[in-house]
Design a protein around this motif. Structure first.
Motif, PDB file in Angstrom:
ATOM      1  N   THR A  55      -4.359 -31.723  32.181  1.00 42.14           N
ATOM      2  CA  THR A  55      -3.612 -31.890  30.935  1.00 42.14           C
ATOM      3  C   THR A  55      -3.242 -33.353  30.723  1.00 42.14           C
ATOM      4  OG1 THR A  55      -2.748 -29.647  31.073  1.00 42.14           O
ATOM      5  CG2 THR A  55      -1.523 -31.191  29.700  1.00 42.14           C
ATOM      6  N   ASP A 176      -7.270 -28.067  25.515  1.00 43.98           N
ATOM      7  CA  ASP A 176      -6.651 -27.865  26.825  1.00 43.98           C
ATOM      8  C   ASP A 176      -6.438 -26.370  27.028  1.00 43.98           C
ATOM      9  OD1 ASP A 176      -5.430 -28.248  29.223  1.00 43.98           O
ATOM     10  OD2 ASP A 176      -3.614 -29.216  28.429  1.00 43.98           O
ATOM     11  N   GLU A 177      -7.235 -25.794  27.888  1.00 41.97           N
ATOM     12  CA  GLU A 177      -7.181 -24.352  28.183  1.00 41.97           C
ATOM     13  C   GLU A 177      -7.150 -23.500  26.918  1.00 41.97           C
ATOM     14  OE1 GLU A 177      -4.935 -23.076  31.439  1.00 41.97           O
ATOM     15  OE2 GLU A 177      -4.528 -25.097  32.182  1.00 41.97           O
TER      16      GLU A 177
HETATM   17 MG   LIG Z   1      -2.662 -28.228  32.189  1.00 42.93          MG
END
Ligand SMILES: [Mg+2]
Ligand SMILES: Nc1ncnc2c1ncn2[C@@H]1O[C@H](COP(=O)(O)OP(=O)(O)OP(=O)(O)O)[C@@H](O)[C@H]1O
Lengths: 240, 410
Positions: A55, A176-177
């Motif tokens: 992240t 991000d994810e």
């Molecule tokens: Mg993360």
């Protein structure tokens, strides 16, 4: 902006990126010298154990956070030299974002959510509308354009977010994810769609994930361990 | 303003109808309360001024210059009848009333008290000076001309001296030759005005009776003039002073400096009432809008992250408040106007608190009223209040760091 013949440049290039959180109290070394180059059209996954700095890396590349050391170039522009104000505009015009959740404005419909970013770019209303409809069709939400986020499933919401990310015609899309909150069917659908946009529109995608099925779909997998690149492998995947 | 930001601000108003409802109602009540409180206070001050003017002061008074110093009965207005007749045909003058005046002691078997005695032509004088006292008569009747030495006293004096209707009492004062003189009077009536100071300190008798005891014929010590406008009384007083250089002509502003003060401060007082209410309004709007912003931390963080700049973020939050105000304020304005109009006609009865109010010289029926300019100003104040109270939440929305807001997503 210090940009040099931008089109020949790599989309993203980082030099010795470091990031230390809480330098004064209990320092956390989230990134320990990350050198990375990403070219146009890549479909790249950033993986690694929790806390490895995924992240943090994406936030720095996305101009949301500043590195403690090192540099990040987006198409040759050193984003650390940009003022706050320039950075906001830079994000608006050069980077597409897909977050894990809370991507959409709840009071706006899918169509309005996608149009919104183009309106902020100051594009004419007609173009915003037409382009948004086109993108929502591309992500398979043709019949949902007037639905609000609360009327859409998690997977559909993420697809609207992808459409929104593409609507601003960015240099690359950061996610991000993006599938962390999705079931396996929706995950597969989202990945299919992203892969297709990568092929058809030649859009660069960089996403982080923990999900092996998502990792399997990436054409390049960068593994972070303790804030360093541990491995970086290209691979061929059968798209479908 | 950018259309899509306007649109988003408007849609945000409806995302939490309960909370927006609270803000709208706050604005509505604030506007209404601002109007009502100001109108009520205005009515109260108007009544206070009007009551005092009608009962005691009038708009203009004419006296012999030295009379006021010692109330020497010799200082009567020369040729008062002629003067009254010329005043009666003066177009600027509405009503004229001449009375003789003495200061002395009122005594009963039980007690004594210093009073001002007004000798009025109670039967024939139809002017507001007599009318207003008649209006406050509580018991008994007015002194009649054929019955000698009847007196009208206030309830507070009656209590102090232990007097009832038909009780006998003695008034003693100085006569025209400087000797102490006295007359026995019988209480014909008892009045109870809004002002207990007046009810204690003033008694009314027939002019003929007072003049007889004073030892002069047709004495008039004080001519009171009423006009149709308090504001222009000063001008009239100046004109009359010019045409009667030997007399002393004073307007109510000079005679009653306390009334002048209330009158001059009325505007300021009304604005003070408004401002107090507006400050309350500001705090409650800030509170609610701050909640609205804090609740949307993640969404605002997302918007900032994807590239919404500060001025757009700021405008979006400001607009939301402005919309809420635009709904609440006109409704409050209308309700305020209706309330003022309704109670302005029917009056608000405060007799439950009358004792406290009478002590201050206030009437017990309040007729709220408000000039148009106050309505406009209240709306303006509310609008400014809404903008001011939107500033802080909007500013807080800008302080949000997108990275931190986004960290909270996951
Ligand atoms: Mg993360
Ligand atoms: N704002 C912050 N303040 C202090 N430490 C932080 C902050 N943000 C992240 N960290 C720390 O930095 C390190 C890297 O965090 P990061 O979120 O980048 O990891 P990640 O690979 O994304 O983890 P995950 O897979 O759990 O999302 C972690 O040790 C984390 O605790």
């Amino acid at each position: 902006m210090p940009t040099q013949n931008g089109n020949n440049m790599s989309v993203i290039r980082t030099e010795g990126l470091t990031k230390v959180y809480n330098p004064d109290q209990v320092p956390v070394h989230a990134l320990n010298g990350v050198d990375l180059t990403i070219e146009k059209g890549e479909f790249t996954a950033i993986v690694g154990p929790s806390g490895s700095g995924k992240t943090t890396l994406l936030n720095i590349i996305g101009g949301l956070d500043e590195p403690t050391g090192g540099k990040a170039f987006i198409r040759g522009t050193d984003i650390s030299t940009l003022s706050d104000r320039e950075l906001i505009n830079f994000r608006l015009n050069h980077i597409g974002f897909v977050f894990q959740s809370f991507n959409l404005i709840p009071v706006l419909t899918a169509l309005e959510n996608v149009s919104f970013i183009m309106q902020m770019q100051g594009r004419p209303a007609k173009e915003c509308r037409e382009k948004s409809i086109e993108l929502l069709e591309e992500v398979g939400l043709k019949d949902k354009i007037n639905k609000r986020p609360s009327e859409l499933s998690g997977g559909q919401q993420q697809r609207v977010a992808v459409a929104r990310a593409l609507a601003s015609k960015p240099d690359f899309v950061l996610a991000d994810e993006p599938t962390a909150n999705l079931d396996s069917v929706s995950t597969a659908e989202l990945l299919d769609m992203m892969a297709e946009l990568n092929e058809v529109e030649d859009m660069t995608f960089i996403f982080s994930t923990h999900d092996q099925r998502v990792i399997d779909r990436a054409r390049r997998v960068i593994t972070l361990v303790d804030g360093k690149i541990d491995s970086d492998e290209e691979r061929t995947v059968d798209s479908g | 303003m950018l259309k899509y930001i306007l649109k988003l601000g408007w849609k945000n108003v409806w995302r939490n109808p309960t909370r927006s409802g609270v803000v709208i109602i706050t604005v509505l009540l604030g506007t209404w309360a601002g109007i009502f409180a100001t109108g009520f206070f205005n009515g109260m001050l108007n009544d206070y001024i009007k009551g005092q003017i009608n009962l005691t002061v009038g708009h203009v008074q004419i006296m012999y210059p030295e009379f006021e110093d010692l109330y020497n009965p010799n200082y009567a207005i020369p040729n008062a009848e002629n003067l009254i007749r010329t005043l009666q045909v003066n177009p600027d003058v509405d009503e004229v009333s001449g009375k003789s005046v003495a200061t002395g002691l009122a005594q009963s078997a039980r007690n004594s008290f210093g009073v001002t005695i007004w000798g009025m032509d109670i039967e024939n004088d139809t002017s507001v000076s007599v009318r207003s006292i008649k209006g406050y008569l509580e018991e008994g009747d007015f002194p009649e001309a054929e019955n000698r030495n009847q007196i009208l006293i206030g309830d507070d004096l009656a209590e102090r001296l232990g007097l009832e209707l038909r009780s006998r009492m003695v008034l003693s004062f100085q006569d025209v030759s400087g000797d102490l003189t006295a007359g026995a009077f019988r209480v014909a009536g008892i009045f109870d005005s809004f002002d207990s100071r007046f009810d204690e300190n003033f008694v009314v008798v027939n002019k003929a009776d007072l003049n007889r005891i004073l030892g002069g014929k047709n004495l008039t010590h004080n001519i009171r003039i009423d006009t149709d406008d308090l504001m222009t009384a000063g001008v009239l007083a100046e004109q009359l002073q010019d045409s009667n250089p030997d007399l002393e002509v004073k307007s109510w502003r000079e005679i009653a400096p306390d009334l002048r003060y209330v009158f001059d401060m009325q505007d300021l007082s009304l604005y003070l009432v408004m401002i107090i209410i507006i400050i309350g309004l500001i705090f409650s709007i800030i509170n609610t809008m701050l909640m609205a912003v804090m609740e949307r931390t993640r969404e605002l963080g997302m918007l900032r992250a994807i590239g919404m700049n500060k001025s757009r973020t700021f405008s979006m939050v400001m607009l939301e408040t402005v919309f809420l105000t635009l709904v609440g304020s006109p409704v409050g304005l209308l309700l305020g106007w209706l309330t003022i109009t309704y109670f302005g006609a029917s009056g608000i009865d405060l007799s439950a608190f009358s004792e406290g109010l009478e002590g201050w010289g206030f009437t017990t029926m309040i007729y709220p009223s408000l000039a148009l300019k106050y309505y406009l100003n209240i709306v303006l104040f509310v609008a400014v209040a809404a903008l001011i109270s939107a500033l802080y939440p909007a500013w807080r929305a800008l302080q949000l760091r997108p990275v931190e807001a986004i960290r909270k997503f996951n």
